[in-house]
Motif scaffolding. Sequence first.
Motif, PDB file in Angstrom:
ATOM      1  N   LEU A  27       0.844  -1.200   0.000  1.00 36.62           N
ATOM      2  CA  LEU A  27       0.000   0.000   0.000  1.00 36.62           C
ATOM      3  C   LEU A  27       0.879   1.250   0.000  1.00 36.62           C
ATOM      4  N   PRO A  28       0.452   2.301  -0.678  1.00 36.20           N
ATOM      5  CA  PRO A  28       1.302   3.503  -0.744  1.00 36.20           C
ATOM      6  C   PRO A  28       1.326   4.254   0.589  1.00 36.20           C
ATOM      7  N   GLY A  29       2.517   4.595   1.024  1.00 36.10           N
ATOM      8  CA  GLY A  29       2.665   5.376   2.253  1.00 36.10           C
ATOM      9  C   GLY A  29       2.895   6.839   1.944  1.00 36.10           C
ATOM     10  N   GLU A  71       3.108  18.658   0.901  1.00 41.62           N
ATOM     11  CA  GLU A  71       3.278  18.142  -0.458  1.00 41.62           C
ATOM     12  C   GLU A  71       2.445  16.877  -0.683  1.00 41.62           C
ATOM     13  N   SER A  72       2.643  15.869   0.157  1.00 48.04           N
ATOM     14  CA  SER A  72       2.018  14.564  -0.118  1.00 48.04           C
ATOM     15  C   SER A  72       0.500  14.616   0.034  1.00 48.04           C
ATOM     16  N   ASP A  73      -0.005  15.436   0.943  1.00 51.39           N
ATOM     17  CA  ASP A  73      -1.454  15.471   1.169  1.00 51.39           C
ATOM     18  C   ASP A  73      -2.194  16.128   0.011  1.00 51.39           C
ATOM     19  N   ILE A 109      -1.721  13.278  -5.874  1.00 54.38           N
ATOM     20  CA  ILE A 109      -2.101  11.885  -6.123  1.00 54.38           C
ATOM     21  C   ILE A 109      -1.111  11.336  -7.125  1.00 54.38           C
ATOM     22  N   ARG A 110      -0.364  10.328  -6.699  1.00 54.16           N
ATOM     23  CA  ARG A 110       0.644   9.713  -7.570  1.00 54.16           C
ATOM     24  C   ARG A 110       1.550  10.773  -8.211  1.00 54.16           C
ATOM     25  N   GLY A 111       1.917  11.755  -7.435  1.00 55.84           N
ATOM     26  CA  GLY A 111       2.846  12.780  -7.909  1.00 55.84           C
ATOM     27  C   GLY A 111       2.205  13.960  -8.603  1.00 55.84           C
ATOM     28  N   ASN A 112       0.886  13.867  -8.890  1.00 60.15           N
ATOM     29  CA  ASN A 112       0.203  14.981  -9.557  1.00 60.15           C
ATOM     30  C   ASN A 112      -0.616  15.784  -8.544  1.00 60.15           C
ATOM     31  N   GLU A 140      -8.474   7.886   1.361  1.00 60.08           N
ATOM     32  CA  GLU A 140      -7.555   8.997   1.063  1.00 60.08           C
ATOM     33  C   GLU A 140      -7.629   9.347  -0.422  1.00 60.08           C
ATOM     34  N   GLY A 141      -7.603   8.330  -1.261  1.00 59.14           N
ATOM     35  CA  GLY A 141      -7.644   8.564  -2.708  1.00 59.14           C
ATOM     36  C   GLY A 141      -8.947   9.221  -3.142  1.00 59.14           C
TER      37      GLY A 141
END
Lengths: 419, 97
Positions: free
Chosen positions: A82-84, A91-93, A96-99, A199-200
């Motif tokens: 699972l992605p952490g 940034e991360s919040d 989605i997948r870097g976008n 989250e997604g």
Amino acid sequence: MATFQGALEANPGWKLGDPVEDLDFPPPLTAFYSEYPERLEWDYKTFTETIPNNQKDAAIYGPYYTLANAYSYGFQYHGANLPGQQAPPEESDFTIRGNPIPPAVPFKSAALASEFVKEIAHRFGATLVGITRAYEDFFYADSWRGCPPEYDHSNLPEHWKYAVVIGVPMEWDTVLGSPQTSTSYEAYDRVSTAAVRLEGAIKTLGYAARASSPMTNYDLIVPPFSIEAGLGEVCRAGYMIAPETGSNLRTAVVITNLELEIDKPIKFGVEEFCNKCKICAEQCPSGAISFADSPAEQEWGTGSVLRGWEHWYINNGACYNFWRESMGPMGCRLCVAVCPYSRKDNWVHDIAKFADPRDPTGVFASGLLWMQKNFFDYPDAVEYHRPDLGGHFAGFRTEPTFLHAERYLDIDIVSPHEN
Amino acid sequence: MFWDGNIFWFLMGLIFVVVSFAFKAFAEDRGWTLNWWKSLLAALWYWILMLSFYAWGTLAGENEASAGLKFFLFGLVVSIILGVGLWRLLAAKPKDA
């Protein structure tokens, strides 16, 4: 070295009683062990005595637990993928997948947003869902995931506003095999999967989201969030009891800035019942759970009040030491299995759970407790230990048939229960 | 499954109806006068007995058959004690009789 095991391996001559500063710990860990020397003793015992003994036991009895380990690893294997969180919250919040996440889609009201979030959380696999505020008290003081050492942890990020708490129980028949053949990963994986899905979904609607879950790690302590979100009450074993699943609940939290309607904490008599019951303390093979009559009278730990919140405290060092003694999948879970609240949601237990909190005299609770202790079988706590300590790696109940290695596998198996 | 299915509970309901009529006939044979509250007490007694039995089955389904049996035996003892009291109550003649 950030771990006790690593520090001991780097300095194999170190003995208990030597200065803790001689171990190559980061300063906060050295300060921790200096403040809590009993934790130093427990961890030293775990890594110098318990784990080597466990490895000897595994050489003899390991095959007996082959299927239990395989079953557990299936969940662990999936959960590990699972992605952490790989970047700071700012940034991360918001990606989605870097976008970057899209512009926020407005909801008609916070109440409807909550309704939607709860609906999809259930559909993503959550058994229980509650919502509360992102209380600063319940976050780690530092080491949030994806943050560099210089990151400023003094204030929560502004977008950490709400906490969606979700819970999934472990399987009822396997958890009864605790402490040996059950596995936390059953529910760790499922609740983490649900949290990542949530989250997604929230990010797709244009709102920040950050899942803290057993398989993707945490920035926070989950039980207090669960309690504030109205999922249950704090219990003697230090975590939370829910009306629907008892203490059999693994939880995760999704932090978001989506405006939500929060739930209220609930009370259904756990505090009073836990003060009387003490079955988990009687059964705990490591003695990690307090017998005190109330949280304020506990004999160890950091006290019953932390950051202004009262709670039960368990002896984590003793608890972890038994984790590494028991066979089968890592951990114990015995306090979950033996808890009178951890019973299937059927009419027998529903009557008890309905009547107990409505009886102001406590007579009904005492009657239930009498029946619990006299009708249900409890092994002696020593039976859960390894044979050299007088036990036979007992489980609270026999593991389910599908975990019986002797039934399925064509290998040499030594049962610890027959010696 | 029979034990947790609709047919089981249909049969239990059927048995309850049969037991109710049988009890009415039994009381009439003995010359007991049944009024509404005596009938209700008798139904409650039957309910307690049956709940003990059902609890045994439910707990057995949870892999707690031993606890279920103890619960049933406990309920049986309670039912016998209450049954004796209920019998005396039902069999009691009015003082002016």
